[in-house]
Design a protein around this motif. Structure first.
Motif, PDB file in Angstrom:
ATOM      1  N   ASP A   1      55.140  -1.975 -42.056  1.00 24.55           N
ATOM      2  CA  ASP A   1      56.365  -1.711 -41.303  1.00 24.55           C
ATOM      3  C   ASP A   1      56.915  -0.305 -41.531  1.00 24.55           C
ATOM      4  O   ASP A   1      58.083  -0.035 -41.236  1.00 24.55           O
ATOM      5  CB  ASP A   1      57.452  -2.743 -41.660  1.00 24.55           C
ATOM      6  CG  ASP A   1      57.025  -4.167 -41.387  1.00 24.55           C
ATOM      7  OD1 ASP A   1      56.393  -4.388 -40.342  1.00 24.55           O
ATOM      8  OD2 ASP A   1      57.295  -5.037 -42.242  1.00 24.55           O
ATOM      9  N   THR A   2      56.075   0.590 -42.045  1.00 22.00           N
ATOM     10  CA  THR A   2      56.543   1.952 -42.296  1.00 22.00           C
ATOM     11  C   THR A   2      55.611   2.985 -41.683  1.00 22.00           C
ATOM     12  O   THR A   2      55.932   3.616 -40.683  1.00 22.00           O
ATOM     13  CB  THR A   2      56.695   2.208 -43.807  1.00 22.00           C
ATOM     14  OG1 THR A   2      57.609   1.254 -44.351  1.00 22.00           O
ATOM     15  CG2 THR A   2      57.236   3.617 -44.081  1.00 22.00           C
ATOM     16  N   ARG A   3      54.427   3.186 -42.255  1.00 22.20           N
ATOM     17  CA  ARG A   3      53.528   4.221 -41.762  1.00 22.20           C
ATOM     18  C   ARG A   3      52.146   4.041 -42.391  1.00 22.20           C
ATOM     19  O   ARG A   3      52.015   3.523 -43.490  1.00 22.20           O
ATOM     20  CB  ARG A   3      54.089   5.613 -42.076  1.00 22.20           C
ATOM     21  CG  ARG A   3      53.222   6.770 -41.616  1.00 22.20           C
ATOM     22  CD  ARG A   3      53.949   8.102 -41.711  1.00 22.20           C
ATOM     23  NE  ARG A   3      54.805   8.324 -40.546  1.00 22.20           N
ATOM     24  CZ  ARG A   3      56.078   8.612 -40.586  1.00 22.20           C
ATOM     25  NH1 ARG A   3      56.702   8.695 -41.755  1.00 22.20           N
ATOM     26  NH2 ARG A   3      56.770   8.813 -39.480  1.00 22.20           N
ATOM     27  N   ASN A   4      51.135   4.508 -41.640  1.00 23.45           N
ATOM     28  CA  ASN A   4      49.768   4.535 -42.155  1.00 23.45           C
ATOM     29  C   ASN A   4      49.362   5.971 -42.437  1.00 23.45           C
ATOM     30  O   ASN A   4      49.602   6.858 -41.619  1.00 23.45           O
ATOM     31  CB  ASN A   4      48.784   3.947 -41.130  1.00 23.45           C
ATOM     32  CG  ASN A   4      49.151   2.541 -40.717  1.00 23.45           C
ATOM     33  OD1 ASN A   4      49.615   1.745 -41.521  1.00 23.45           O
ATOM     34  ND2 ASN A   4      48.931   2.231 -39.439  1.00 23.45           N
ATOM     35  N   TYR A   5      48.739   6.203 -43.587  1.00 29.18           N
ATOM     36  CA  TYR A   5      48.281   7.536 -43.959  1.00 29.18           C
ATOM     37  C   TYR A   5      46.772   7.548 -44.119  1.00 29.18           C
ATOM     38  O   TYR A   5      46.190   6.618 -44.697  1.00 29.18           O
ATOM     39  CB  TYR A   5      48.888   7.972 -45.299  1.00 29.18           C
ATOM     40  CG  TYR A   5      50.357   8.268 -45.258  1.00 29.18           C
ATOM     41  CD1 TYR A   5      50.816   9.555 -45.002  1.00 29.18           C
ATOM     42  CD2 TYR A   5      51.303   7.270 -45.508  1.00 29.18           C
ATOM     43  CE1 TYR A   5      52.179   9.847 -44.981  1.00 29.18           C
ATOM     44  CE2 TYR A   5      52.666   7.550 -45.504  1.00 29.18           C
ATOM     45  CZ  TYR A   5      53.092   8.840 -45.225  1.00 29.18           C
ATOM     46  OH  TYR A   5      54.435   9.122 -45.215  1.00 29.18           O
ATOM     47  N   LEU A   6      46.147   8.597 -43.619  1.00 26.97           N
ATOM     48  CA  LEU A   6      44.773   8.881 -43.994  1.00 26.97           C
ATOM     49  C   LEU A   6      44.743  10.311 -44.513  1.00 26.97           C
ATOM     50  O   LEU A   6      45.432  11.184 -43.998  1.00 26.97           O
ATOM     51  CB  LEU A   6      43.800   8.685 -42.831  1.00 26.97           C
ATOM     52  CG  LEU A   6      43.812   9.615 -41.626  1.00 26.97           C
ATOM     53  CD1 LEU A   6      42.943  10.853 -41.870  1.00 26.97           C
ATOM     54  CD2 LEU A   6      43.285   8.894 -40.391  1.00 26.97           C
ATOM     55  N   ALA A   7      43.967  10.528 -45.554  1.00 30.76           N
ATOM     56  CA  ALA A   7      43.910  11.836 -46.191  1.00 30.76           C
ATOM     57  C   ALA A   7      42.580  12.508 -45.889  1.00 30.76           C
ATOM     58  O   ALA A   7      41.546  11.844 -45.758  1.00 30.76           O
ATOM     59  CB  ALA A   7      44.100  11.705 -47.697  1.00 30.76           C
ATOM     60  N   VAL A   8      42.618  13.829 -45.773  1.00 30.35           N
ATOM     61  CA  VAL A   8      41.412  14.611 -45.506  1.00 30.35           C
ATOM     62  C   VAL A   8      41.216  15.636 -46.620  1.00 30.35           C
ATOM     63  O   VAL A   8      42.088  15.829 -47.474  1.00 30.35           O
ATOM     64  CB  VAL A   8      41.491  15.322 -44.134  1.00 30.35           C
ATOM     65  CG1 VAL A   8      41.553  14.302 -43.006  1.00 30.35           C
ATOM     66  CG2 VAL A   8      42.690  16.267 -44.077  1.00 30.35           C
ATOM     67  N   ASP A   9      40.057  16.292 -46.606  1.00 25.55           N
ATOM     68  CA  ASP A   9      39.702  17.185 -47.702  1.00 25.55           C
ATOM     69  C   ASP A   9      40.221  18.609 -47.527  1.00 25.55           C
ATOM     70  O   ASP A   9      39.740  19.543 -48.167  1.00 25.55           O
ATOM     71  CB  ASP A   9      38.186  17.203 -47.917  1.00 25.55           C
ATOM     72  CG  ASP A   9      37.407  17.559 -46.666  1.00 25.55           C
ATOM     73  OD1 ASP A   9      38.021  17.754 -45.594  1.00 25.55           O
ATOM     74  OD2 ASP A   9      36.167  17.636 -46.749  1.00 25.55           O
ATOM     75  N   GLY A  10      41.206  18.788 -46.675  1.00 30.57           N
ATOM     76  CA  GLY A  10      41.892  20.064 -46.524  1.00 30.57           C
ATOM     77  C   GLY A  10      43.383  19.804 -46.526  1.00 30.57           C
ATOM     78  O   GLY A  10      43.856  18.902 -47.197  1.00 30.57           O
ATOM     79  N   GLY A  11      44.118  20.580 -45.730  1.00 28.21           N
ATOM     80  CA  GLY A  11      45.557  20.357 -45.650  1.00 28.21           C
ATOM     81  C   GLY A  11      46.308  21.652 -45.480  1.00 28.21           C
ATOM     82  O   GLY A  11      45.856  22.580 -44.802  1.00 28.21           O
TER      83      GLY A  11
END
Length: 445
Positions: A324-334
């Motif tokens: 009920d908030t948010r989905n995160y996916l992380a990548v190898d940069g930023g």
């Protein structure tokens, strides 16, 4: 956005025109399989469509040529400055604008003639000015009274005449983010028009025999999608131009700067040709009003050349669902290779390069790997649910991404390749961890 709404919005319907999805479901750029590029060169990887770079430059040429006016295009190299990029834009008939000694050194090292280079900057050092004068560059765009006096001193010392333009702050604020607006009165850039600073600069030039002022310059902002702001700026500059001509200055150039917008998301729709038509129409009308010959019109596109042609490839790592908030996916940069969202809320569109035609299943916010809560690349992007090994392709990352890359958290900078006709060429090598230590020195005991 509900699950039903997401699945009704396939990601592939928003792809830029210069990329394609083939039968293996992979994303292709310039006939190069981006998944293969990621496997070969690693990630993060910035991929430029070389032919699109060239075609975009030619579209600017064609817009002016249709209007049959004298013009010059100078690539604003701050958008993406490497040896290969400087070579390419010069091959396509552009001059190059630089804003530091480092950018000037890059352009000269690339083989671009000094006469085709122009130096910008609100606080040029004496070292940079000397380098520019000794190199014999085409023009220096003078930003303030301090620089005007310093440049005259250095030019006299070197016994050289230097072509200059005066950068004017015309009091025009185009539709842009406050952090990238540069043409308003309250700006660090240029001689202020409203307070008569600009006229005073013209007066002072009569006592500066080594400075040959050939025209005026203004830059009103970035990510601009219409000619309205340019037209107001041109009208105000024309009055100042007429004053300079009355004072006997050899004016020939009106430089309206850059800031032409590009498509980052479906919300953006940049009509560059119409914008140029509007600029030229405004210039014709304004200069005719003062009985002046139409000057050579200079523009300084940077983002609009480099931005659309660049795509950054990342490898997907961890994922986190917060109910009920948010989905995160992380990548190898930023933020180390793309700080633009953190700086001014930039928006992007992305797909998985390895399954580019898969429909979106949910919204996922793309996070970087830096130890900062603000290290985000995209908020709430409609995407398929991530899988291990996915390659995320983020579009329109060719401008102000690699240029702004940092070593925060001692993260090495990415490699850059130019893709053309199924072949990829590395134009910037990937940094190694050893590269990060090149300038470090241990304590001496």
């Amino acid at each position: 956005m509900s699950q039903q709404e997401v699945t009704q919005q396939p990601v592939w319907t928003q792809l830029p025109e210069h990329v394609e999805i083939r039968d293996n479901h992979h994303l292709y750029i310039a006939d190069c399989d981006t998944v293969a590029l990621a496997d070969t060169y690693g990630t993060p990887l910035i991929v430029y469509d070389e032919q699109l770079l060239r075609q975009t430059i030619q579209s600017f040429h064609q817009a002016f040529q249709r209007l049959q006016v004298p013009y010059q295009i100078s690539y604003a190299s701050k958008a993406f400055c490497t040896i290969a990029m400087c070579q390419l834009v010069y091959e396509e008939g552009c001059g190059i604008d630089v804003v530091s000694g480092g950018e000037l050194y890059t352009a000269l090292t690339s083989g671009v003639p000094a006469s085709a280079i122009h130096l910008h900057g609100n606080n040029k050092t004496s070292e940079e000015i000397r380098y520019a004068v000794e190199s014999g560059i085409g023009a220096i765009i003078v930003d303030n009274f301090y620089e005007l006096a310093l440049l005259q001193e250095i030019a006299a010392e070197k016994q050289k005449n230097v072509n200059i333009l005066l950068r004017i702050s015309p009091g025009v604020e185009a539709h842009t983010h406050e952090y990238i607006a540069t043409g308003g009165q309250d700006s660090k850039f240029g001689f202020d028009l409203a307070s008569e600073q600009a006229r005073e600069a013209i007066v002072q030039l009569s006592d500066m025999p080594n400075l040959i002022c050939t025209g005026l310059h203004a830059h009103i902002g970035s990510q601009i999608f219409d000619a309205e702001g340019f037209a107001v700026s041109v009208e105000r500059l024309a009055a100042l131009y007429a004053y300079g001509c009355e004072r006997g200055l050899p004016f020939q150039v009106l430089n309206v700067g850059g800031g032409f917008g590009i498509r980052y998301t479906d919300e953006d729709a940049p009509p560059v040709a119409q914008t140029i038509e509007g600029i030229v129409a405004a210039a014709r009308a304004a200069f005719a009003q003062y009985g002046l010959i139409l000057p050579t019109i200079w523009i300084e596109p940077g983002r609009s050349i480099a931005g659309p042609a660049g795509v950054t490839l990342y490898r997907v790592g961890s994922q986190k669902r917060i109910p009920d908030t948010r989905n995160y996916l992380a990548v190898d940069g930023g933020m180390t290779d793309n700080p633009r969202l953190a700086l001014y809320g930039a928006k992007y569109h992305a797909v998985y390069a390895n399954r580019a035609d898969a429909p979106a299943q949910d919204t996922w916010s793309v996070a970087g790997k830096c130890c900062e809560s603000g290290d985000m690349l995209i908020w709430d992007a409609p995407l398929p649910n991530p899988q291990p090994g996915d390659v995320l392709a983020v579009f329109a990352t060719g401008a102000y991404n690699y240029s702004m890359a940092s070593h925060y958290n001692r993260i090495a900078k990415p490699a850059v390749v130019f893709a053309r006709a199924g072949q990829a060429q590395v134009v910037v090598e990937r940094e190694t961890w050893a590269d990060l230590l090149r300038q470090d020195r241990p304590l001496q005991r």
